[in-house]
Design an enzyme around this catalytic site. Structure first.
Site, PDB file in Angstrom:
ATOM      1  N   ARG A 167       0.825  -1.222   0.000  1.00 23.86           N
ATOM      2  CA  ARG A 167       0.000   0.000   0.000  1.00 23.86           C
ATOM      3  C   ARG A 167       0.859   1.272   0.000  1.00 23.86           C
ATOM      4  O   ARG A 167       0.498   2.274   0.627  1.00 23.86           O
ATOM      5  CB  ARG A 167      -0.889   0.047   1.257  1.00 23.86           C
ATOM      6  CG  ARG A 167      -1.952  -1.001   1.319  1.00 23.86           C
ATOM      7  CD  ARG A 167      -3.008  -0.743   0.248  1.00 23.86           C
ATOM      8  NE  ARG A 167      -4.243  -1.415   0.538  1.00 23.86           N
ATOM      9  CZ  ARG A 167      -4.579  -2.589   0.040  1.00 23.86           C
ATOM     10  NH1 ARG A 167      -3.755  -3.228  -0.773  1.00 23.86           N
ATOM     11  NH2 ARG A 167      -5.740  -3.123   0.322  1.00 23.86           N
ATOM     12  N   GLU A 200      -5.228   3.855   6.472  1.00 22.19           N
ATOM     13  CA  GLU A 200      -4.752   3.771   5.100  1.00 22.19           C
ATOM     14  C   GLU A 200      -5.318   4.955   4.316  1.00 22.19           C
ATOM     15  O   GLU A 200      -4.728   5.448   3.366  1.00 22.19           O
ATOM     16  CB  GLU A 200      -5.231   2.469   4.466  1.00 22.19           C
ATOM     17  CG  GLU A 200      -4.693   2.330   3.078  1.00 22.19           C
ATOM     18  CD  GLU A 200      -5.390   1.242   2.314  1.00 22.19           C
ATOM     19  OE1 GLU A 200      -4.744   0.246   2.023  1.00 22.19           O
ATOM     20  OE2 GLU A 200      -6.582   1.393   2.012  1.00 22.19           O
ATOM     21  N   SER A 249     -10.749  -0.180   2.681  1.00 23.42           N
ATOM     22  CA  SER A 249     -10.060  -0.437   3.958  1.00 23.42           C
ATOM     23  C   SER A 249      -9.713   0.902   4.591  1.00 23.42           C
ATOM     24  O   SER A 249      -9.000   1.698   3.981  1.00 23.42           O
ATOM     25  CB  SER A 249      -8.752  -1.178   3.720  1.00 23.42           C
ATOM     26  OG  SER A 249      -8.994  -2.372   3.054  1.00 23.42           O
TER      27      SER A 249
HETATM   28  N1  EPU Z   1     -11.649 -10.743   9.214  1.00 26.45           N
HETATM   29  C1  EPU Z   1     -12.420 -10.817  10.354  1.00 26.45           C
HETATM   30  N2  EPU Z   1     -13.316  -9.817  10.594  1.00 26.45           N
HETATM   31  C2  EPU Z   1     -13.476  -8.774   9.761  1.00 26.45           C
HETATM   32  C3  EPU Z   1     -12.677  -8.687   8.595  1.00 26.45           C
HETATM   33  C4  EPU Z   1     -11.757  -9.696   8.336  1.00 26.45           C
HETATM   34  O1  EPU Z   1     -12.302 -11.747  11.156  1.00 26.45           O
HETATM   35  O2  EPU Z   1     -14.318  -7.920  10.036  1.00 26.45           O
HETATM   36  C5  EPU Z   1     -10.693 -11.841   8.921  1.00 26.45           C
HETATM   37  C6  EPU Z   1     -11.127 -12.670   7.709  1.00 26.45           C
HETATM   38  O3  EPU Z   1     -11.980 -13.704   8.068  1.00 26.45           O
HETATM   39  C7  EPU Z   1      -9.804 -13.193   7.198  1.00 26.45           C
HETATM   40  C8  EPU Z   1      -8.854 -12.057   7.506  1.00 26.45           C
HETATM   41  O4  EPU Z   1      -9.458 -11.272   8.537  1.00 26.45           O
HETATM   42  O5  EPU Z   1      -9.401 -14.314   7.941  1.00 26.45           O
HETATM   43  C9  EPU Z   1      -8.541 -11.213   6.273  1.00 26.45           C
HETATM   44  O6  EPU Z   1      -9.734 -10.678   5.722  1.00 26.45           O
HETATM   45  P1  EPU Z   1      -9.895 -10.377   4.158  1.00 26.45           P
HETATM   46  O7  EPU Z   1      -9.452 -11.537   3.375  1.00 26.45           O
HETATM   47  O8  EPU Z   1     -11.267  -9.855   3.926  1.00 26.45           O
HETATM   48  O9  EPU Z   1      -8.836  -9.278   3.833  1.00 26.45           O
HETATM   49  P2  EPU Z   1      -8.263  -8.037   4.631  1.00 26.45           P
HETATM   50  O10 EPU Z   1      -6.882  -8.356   5.026  1.00 26.45           O
HETATM   51  O11 EPU Z   1      -9.204  -7.644   5.701  1.00 26.45           O
HETATM   52  C10 EPU Z   1      -7.200  -6.939   2.527  1.00 26.45           C
HETATM   53  C11 EPU Z   1      -7.222  -5.615   1.805  1.00 26.45           C
HETATM   54  C12 EPU Z   1      -8.517  -5.440   1.034  1.00 26.45           C
HETATM   55  C13 EPU Z   1      -8.621  -6.559   0.024  1.00 26.45           C
HETATM   56  C14 EPU Z   1      -8.588  -7.903   0.799  1.00 26.45           C
HETATM   57  C15 EPU Z   1      -8.578  -9.092  -0.102  1.00 26.45           C
HETATM   58  C16 EPU Z   1      -5.846  -4.168   3.181  1.00 26.45           C
HETATM   59  C17 EPU Z   1      -5.802  -3.015   4.127  1.00 26.45           C
HETATM   60  N3  EPU Z   1      -7.058  -4.547   2.765  1.00 26.45           N
HETATM   61  O12 EPU Z   1      -8.239  -6.909   3.493  1.00 26.45           O
HETATM   62  O13 EPU Z   1      -8.429  -4.217   0.319  1.00 26.45           O
HETATM   63  O14 EPU Z   1      -9.822  -6.471  -0.718  1.00 26.45           O
HETATM   64  O15 EPU Z   1      -7.370  -7.962   1.584  1.00 26.45           O
HETATM   65  O16 EPU Z   1      -7.332  -9.253  -0.658  1.00 26.45           O
HETATM   66  O17 EPU Z   1      -4.800  -4.692   2.846  1.00 26.45           O
HETATM   67  C18 EPU Z   1      -9.025  -1.900   0.174  1.00 26.45           C
HETATM   68  O18 EPU Z   1      -7.837  -1.672   0.086  1.00 26.45           O
HETATM   69  O19 EPU Z   1      -9.868  -0.991   0.167  1.00 26.45           O
HETATM   70  C19 EPU Z   1      -9.458  -3.291   0.348  1.00 26.45           C
HETATM   71  C20 EPU Z   1     -10.735  -3.601   0.540  1.00 26.45           C
END
Ligand code: EPU
Length: 594
Positions: A164, A335, A238
């Site tokens: 990022r 972010e 995010s």
């Molecule tokens: N999780 C929870 N509770 C929540 C959200 C997530 O327990 O409310 C857990 C999920 O179950 C999973 C883990 O956290 O085990 C990761 O969640 P997820 O795969 O949804 O991805 P993220 O790490 O929360 C990142 C990016 C997103 C992108 C997703 C998918 C960042 C800051 N965010 O989110 O990017 O879509 O991975 O690759 O790196 C964005 O930048 O606007 C964005 C949405």
């Protein structure tokens, strides 16, 4: 050239939060951008370049010029059997561009389907999702250099891409505007990046190897199930970055108590955590503040119920940062880019080198029970544009950080290397956890600090010593992540040292005299903090009478005195004796410059 005046920014951001900008201009060619860069509107104002507004939070109205690229166009060049280059204008809608690549059978960015925003921002922000980052496909980035008014091309390697992050967000901010981005794609329908959990199961679900179209379809489905569509519910994706912590801390303090915590390796000794998981498990699912709330299906997102104000969003974000920090000892970083021109100054210390009370002194000031007569060594914290900038690291830094709840420092400006201004450098260790702290210093201060803190600059470092990124400055303006800082050279007796101007605020300490051309840099100030040691004369510091005369010459709207010794008298008496628009600082005092 016509500029739109007092424009409503809400429709230009996906958050949809009300804010106005003084001047706005959209351009659709490099030629037009060159013409804009020659106007007084451009050179006399703070300039902010925006993309699709999907990562921005205007905390207040923006007094300056906002530019937006409407440079369009997508072209494909087939290099060989293995490679196609897709070149897109910065103002192209990102998802529309991804759709065209997938329709043409060119693979590489299909995992990035559905991300709101425009092509230019994909390079600035190094957008990422479902196991792919823009940097994996970016070949080069064509930019407009606002300094030379020429176009330049940066290769992928030159852009400093990281999670990022890129150089466009730091030292290049404000200087280079992205015009076009070139992506290196594969002329193949076969999807390659299938490591992300739900995509790994796609082959099984479909019964055949997934195509890039299948991946796009699945990614859009997953996004739809977890993330609010900005057209319906205002949000900026995010809100926080996924934090990276040491593996040691993670295993000892988090994994041991939460065996189900998701984590991803981030280098040898570090792991990346899911901020959404931390927020949910800190009990914040659905938490709200006014019209802003934590989106329950993905706690990483702060959403706008329709009537949210920027203050609702920032107070909810602050609550999230505090709660997650208390629960897990991990400090989340937004972010989303805060666009906040308010300068908030916290006086961490208002005393001279010995502080007040002085050790072993029994005078009435040193024995005063008034907390405003307890003065730690001089330093201030300046918060603006989402950054926390410390001016000087006093020997009392540890006590000051604890008393004022300082959680992060983005950069340090040093006035000079006298011990009472730099004696706290070792206590900066907690603020170096995410990498070396940028320290802005004069050449002589750099030399002194390297000698005094030699253990921080050796080839073989003792683990845990603070890490500093020394940035030598001279007496000309410089930028910290796009924020303009103007050094003011003042004389501390015979020693030239720096004060600093940030917007309409300036901080000067340890001055005795200021040359006429340096005084010119202090014209039109809202707030000046300046040293005023005591009533009696001093060879190297302004006394109170001299400081008043200087303020009358500079004519800021208001001035505050600092760097007192006990001879300056009791705070109350001093306050009553000063002219109307001059006030004595006290430790912990905050000043806002709007
Ligand atoms: N999780 C929870 N509770 C929540 C959200 C997530 O327990 O409310 C857990 C999920 O179950 C999973 C883990 O956290 O085990 C990761 O969640 P997820 O795969 O949804 O991805 P993220 O790490 O929360 C990142 C990016 C997103 C992108 C997703 C998918 C960042 C800051 N965010 O989110 O990017 O879509 O991975 O690759 O790196 C964005 O930048 O606007 C964005 C949405």
């Amino acid at each position: 050239m016509n500029f739109e005046i007092n424009k409503d920014l809400a429709p230009l951001t996906t958050f949809g939060i009300p804010a106005r900008v003084s001047l706005y201009k959209e351009y659709d060619s490099v030629d037009m951008l060159t013409k804009i860069s020659r106007t007084p509107e451009f050179s006399d104002n703070e300039v902010l370049h925006i993309g699709g507004g999907s990562n921005l939070l205007f905390v207040n109205d923006f007094k300056g010029l906002v530019l937006h690229s409407a440079i369009k166009g997508v072209k494909f060049y087939r290099k060989d059997e293995e490679t196609v280059y897709a070149i897109a204008g910065a103002g192209e809608n990102w998802d529309g561009f991804v759709a065209r690549c997938v329709e043409n059978g060119f693979g590489g960015i299909e995992n990035l389907s559905g991300i709101p925003g425009e092509v230019g921002a994909s390079a600035v922000q190094n957008i990422g999702a479902y196991g792919v980052e823009a940097k994996d496909a970016i070949h080069h980035v064509e930019c407009f250099d606002t300094l030379t008014r020429k176009t330049v091309v940066f290769t992928n390697g030159e852009c400093g891409f990281a999670y990022r992050d890129s150089r466009f967000k730091h030292e290049w901010k404000g200087r280079y505007y992205v015009i076009r981005v070139s992506f290196r794609l594969r002329p193949s329908e076969e999807a390659r990046s299938l490591e992300y959990g739900p995509l790994a199961r796609l082959r099984e679900t479909l019964g055949h190897s997934p195509s890039i179209g299948d991946v796009r379809h699945e990614v859009l489905r997953i996004r739809d199930s977890k993330l609010p569509a900005p057209a319906v519910t205002g949000n900026a994706g995010s809100f926080f970055k996924n934090p990276i912590v040491s593996r040691y801390y993670f295993e000892e303090e988090i994994l041991s108590r939460h065996p189900d915590v998701p984590f991803y390796p981030a280098g040898e000794k570090r792991v990346k955590l899911a901020a959404g998981w931390l927020i949910e498990h800190a009990g914040l699912k659905g938490a709200e503040s006014g019209g802003a709330y934590i989106y329950p299906r993905q706690c990483l997102v702060i959403a706008n119920r329709g009537d949210a104000t920027a203050a609702d969003v920032t107070s909810l974000a602050d609550r999230v940062i505090d709660t997650v920090n208390r629960e897990f000892g991990v400090r989340l970083e937004p972010e989303v880019n805060y666009i906040d021109s308010t300068v908030k100054v916290t006086v961490l210390g208002s005393g001279t080198s010995k502080g007040v009370p002085e050790i072993a002194c029994g005078c009435r000031v040193c024995r005063s029970a008034d907390t405003r007569d307890k003065r730690l060594r001089a330093s201030v914290m300046v918060r603006t544009q989402g950054m926390d900038i410390l001016i000087d690291a006093s020997p009392d830094l540890r006590a000051q950080a604890l008393a004022n709840d300082i959680g992060k420092i983005d950069a340090i400006l040093v006035t000079h290397s006298h011990y009472d201004h730099v004696g706290g450098f070792d206590d900066l260790r907690p603020f170096c956890a995410n990498g070396p702290l940028p320290i802005y210093v004069r050449k002589d201060v750099d030399t002194d600090l390297r000698k005094r803190l030699d253990y921080c600059f050796r080839d073989h470092l003792y683990p845990g010593v603070p890490a500093f990124d020394m940035r030598v400055i001279d007496n000309s303006p410089f930028f910290i992540n796009g924020l303009k800082i103007i050094p003011i050279e003042v004389m501390h007796g015979k020693l030239p040292i720096f004060g600093y101007r940030i917007g309409d605020f300036a901080y000067i300490t340890d001055a005795k005299t200021i040359a006429e051309e340096e005084l010119e840099k202090l014209r039109g100030l809202d707030t000046l903090i300046i040293n005023a040691l005591r009533h009696k004369e001093h060879f190297a510091h302004l006394n109170i009478r001299e400081a008043i005369a200087l303020v009358e010459n500079i004519k800021p709207k208001r001035a505050y005195f600092t760097h007192f010794n006990h001879e300056a008298g009791l705070h109350d008496e001093l306050a009553a004796s000063l002219p109307d628009d001059i006030f004595p600082c006290y430790d912990g005092m905050t000043i806002e410059i709007k």
